[in-house]
Write an enzyme that holds these catalytic residues in place. Structure first.
Site, PDB file in Angstrom:
ATOM      1  N   CYS A  15      25.219 -18.232  46.397  1.00 45.00           N
ATOM      2  CA  CYS A  15      25.564 -17.360  45.279  1.00 45.00           C
ATOM      3  C   CYS A  15      25.975 -16.006  45.836  1.00 45.00           C
ATOM      4  O   CYS A  15      25.177 -15.345  46.521  1.00 45.00           O
ATOM      5  CB  CYS A  15      24.378 -17.206  44.327  1.00 45.00           C
ATOM      6  N   CYS A  55      17.120 -15.454  41.033  1.00 51.78           N
ATOM      7  CA  CYS A  55      16.693 -16.655  41.767  1.00 51.78           C
ATOM      8  C   CYS A  55      15.934 -16.196  43.007  1.00 51.78           C
ATOM      9  O   CYS A  55      16.482 -16.167  44.120  1.00 51.78           O
ATOM     10  CB  CYS A  55      17.892 -17.513  42.135  1.00 51.78           C
ATOM     11  N   CYS A  85      28.066 -17.108  37.278  1.00 52.37           N
ATOM     12  CA  CYS A  85      26.804 -17.542  37.890  1.00 52.37           C
ATOM     13  C   CYS A  85      26.849 -19.041  38.174  1.00 52.37           C
ATOM     14  O   CYS A  85      27.172 -19.839  37.286  1.00 52.37           O
ATOM     15  CB  CYS A  85      25.643 -17.202  36.957  1.00 52.37           C
ATOM     16  N   GLN A 144      14.894 -27.005  25.861  1.00 49.67           N
ATOM     17  CA  GLN A 144      14.607 -27.021  27.292  1.00 49.67           C
ATOM     18  C   GLN A 144      15.882 -26.649  28.045  1.00 49.67           C
ATOM     19  O   GLN A 144      16.952 -27.222  27.807  1.00 49.67           O
ATOM     20  CB  GLN A 144      14.137 -28.410  27.722  1.00 49.67           C
ATOM     21  N   TYR A 177       3.439 -29.040  18.626  1.00 51.81           N
ATOM     22  CA  TYR A 177       4.478 -28.159  19.188  1.00 51.81           C
ATOM     23  C   TYR A 177       5.703 -29.011  19.533  1.00 51.81           C
ATOM     24  O   TYR A 177       6.245 -28.956  20.641  1.00 51.81           O
ATOM     25  CB  TYR A 177       4.006 -27.427  20.447  1.00 51.81           C
ATOM     26  N   GLU A 222       5.565 -28.818  14.104  1.00 49.85           N
ATOM     27  CA  GLU A 222       6.167 -27.624  14.703  1.00 49.85           C
ATOM     28  C   GLU A 222       6.235 -26.528  13.642  1.00 49.85           C
ATOM     29  O   GLU A 222       6.521 -26.805  12.468  1.00 49.85           O
ATOM     30  CB  GLU A 222       7.563 -27.967  15.222  1.00 49.85           C
ATOM     31  N   ASN A 270       2.839 -29.593  23.808  1.00 49.77           N
ATOM     32  CA  ASN A 270       3.864 -28.929  24.619  1.00 49.77           C
ATOM     33  C   ASN A 270       3.918 -27.457  24.190  1.00 49.77           C
ATOM     34  O   ASN A 270       4.892 -27.012  23.580  1.00 49.77           O
ATOM     35  CB  ASN A 270       5.222 -29.610  24.419  1.00 49.77           C
ATOM     36  N   CYS A 313       4.314 -25.298  30.687  1.00 47.71           N
ATOM     37  CA  CYS A 313       5.267 -24.425  31.385  1.00 47.71           C
ATOM     38  C   CYS A 313       4.539 -23.283  32.090  1.00 47.71           C
ATOM     39  O   CYS A 313       5.185 -22.354  32.585  1.00 47.71           O
ATOM     40  CB  CYS A 313       6.312 -23.883  30.408  1.00 47.71           C
TER      41      CYS A 313
END
Length: 383
Positions: free
Chosen positions: A3, A14, A86, A210, A239, A261, A308, A335
């Site tokens: 990059c 990153c 990007c 996602q 969720y 949800e 989730n 996550c």
């Protein structure tokens, strides 16, 4: 991945880009497995090989800060670095962002100046499906630019023929959040069709998605495979978002799957996807914890639960409910492994039987993991 923004030192999002990919994944795998080791089932969990992402071109969403001027708009990060090219984005995103730059100039929409609290355009949000179809959201301070934007939308659509959904999000507050509550549909479809794993999801402008579509599909398939192994007749997906886990698990004949949800928009999208796919899943717009406790009191708990949650985890109330519920199997997609470990400490009866690292965000410190929890026998817990 190479990059030029990273090499020039103008973008360091990153943070691990200089580290070889295999070393990135191995470091995360070791860290997550060590963190979750105290919660292992007897004999230790079965860790499958990590779900690996592509090195580049994997991000289905571009979240661009708008800076510069209406004549010379910059789309990238808050420091004014332009990231339209990007390498994380798949083909099609850069092309659309260049057309958005054209729209900004033609409609004379000034980017929002944070220091002066002046201007209109705060963020440009782009979502791309695996088939290359696109959704565009313009986050604006007010509705004032909308007549000028609408005037030029027909030309934008002709210049970007794969653009399917265009909306404006109104975010009048001077706060460091991505978007506001009000969403105005401008042109095109109500939702973007997103083939993910074995189903086609419907993504509405304010729905959670996602970011890494290929990895998300593998994650949904993994959870469905675990459910087929443990064989529950009834599953709650708490969720559930737009229904990725629920729709995959409900493809097994005879299984009763219910998704819950808080977002009514996400639930509407999940219902549309279920109907289009012919999948007999049921969805409710409600707080996951409140609904689960009330429904269990009314008709009893299911045989399995999928959770989730956001980064904060499921929290003590839902963890306490699951611990005391008698639910045999729980799949927890996390996550943020640190909050997963905290929640597992509150559910000692549910132990990690299997797990898998999920490489959702390559080149970063962000780690995701999915685990299958099985209820331990009382005599094991008493030891």
């Amino acid at each position: 991945m190479r990059c030029h923004h990273f090499d020039a030192g103008t973008c360091r999002s990153c943070t691990l880009l200089a580290m070889p990919r295999d070393a990135q994944v191995e470091r995360s795998r070791a860290r997550v497995e060590e963190l979750l080791a105290p919660f292992a089932a007897p004999g230790g969990p079965v860790w499958s090989p990590p779900v690996l992402s592509a090195d580049a071109g994997f991000r289905a969403k571009a979240k661009m800060v708008a800076t510069g001027t209406a004549a010379e708009p910059v789309l990238g990060i808050a420091t004014g670095v332009d990231l339209v090219d990007c390498p994380l984005y798949p083909p099609g995103v850069e092309e659309l962002l260049e057309q958005v730059r054209w729209l900004i100039r033609r409609a004379q929409v000034p980017p929002y100046d944070v220091a002066r609290r002046r201007g209109e355009l705060k963020h440009v949000l782009v979502t791309i499906s695996p088939e290359g179809e696109l959704m565009l959201r313009l986050v604006l301070r007010s509705t004032a630019p909308l007549p000028r934007i609408r005037e030029h939308l027909p030309t934008l659509l002709s210049r970007a023929p794969r653009l399917r959904v265009v909306s404006a999000n109104i975010h009048p507050e001077h706060r460091a959040v991505l978007e506001g509550r009000e969403e105005i549909h401008l042109v095109g479809d109500a939702a973007l069709r997103m083939r993910t794993g074995d189903v086609t999801l419907r993504i509405r402008p304010q729905s959670f998605l996602q970011t890494n579509t290929e990895v998300a599909g593998a994650l949904y398939r993994q959870v469905a495979a675990w459910m087929d192994e443990v064989g529950p007749a009834s599953v709650w997906d708490l969720y559930c978002g737009v229904g990725g886990f629920a729709l995959h698990c409900a493809r097994t004949p005879g299984r009763e799957v219910t998704g819950v949800e808080l977002s009514a928009q996400a639930i509407e999208a999940a219902r549309e996807a279920a109907e289009a796919e012919g999948i007999p899943a049921t969805f409710h717009a409600a707080d996951a914890t409140t609904w689960a406790i009330a429904e269990a009191a009314r008709s009893g708990p299911p045989e399995a639960v999928i959770v989730n949650p956001p980064r904060r985890g499921i929290g003590p109330e839902l963890a306490g409910f699951l611990e005391d519920s008698g639910v045999r199997d729980v799949v927890y997609s996390s996550c943020h492994p640190t909050t997963l470990a905290r929640d597992l400490a509150a559910m000692p009866s549910l132990q990690v039987a299997a797990g898998r690292l999920v490489d959702m965000f390559p080149h970063t410190e962000h780690e995701e993991v999915v685990v299958l929890l099985r209820r331990a026998a009382p005599d094991i817990l008493a030891r």
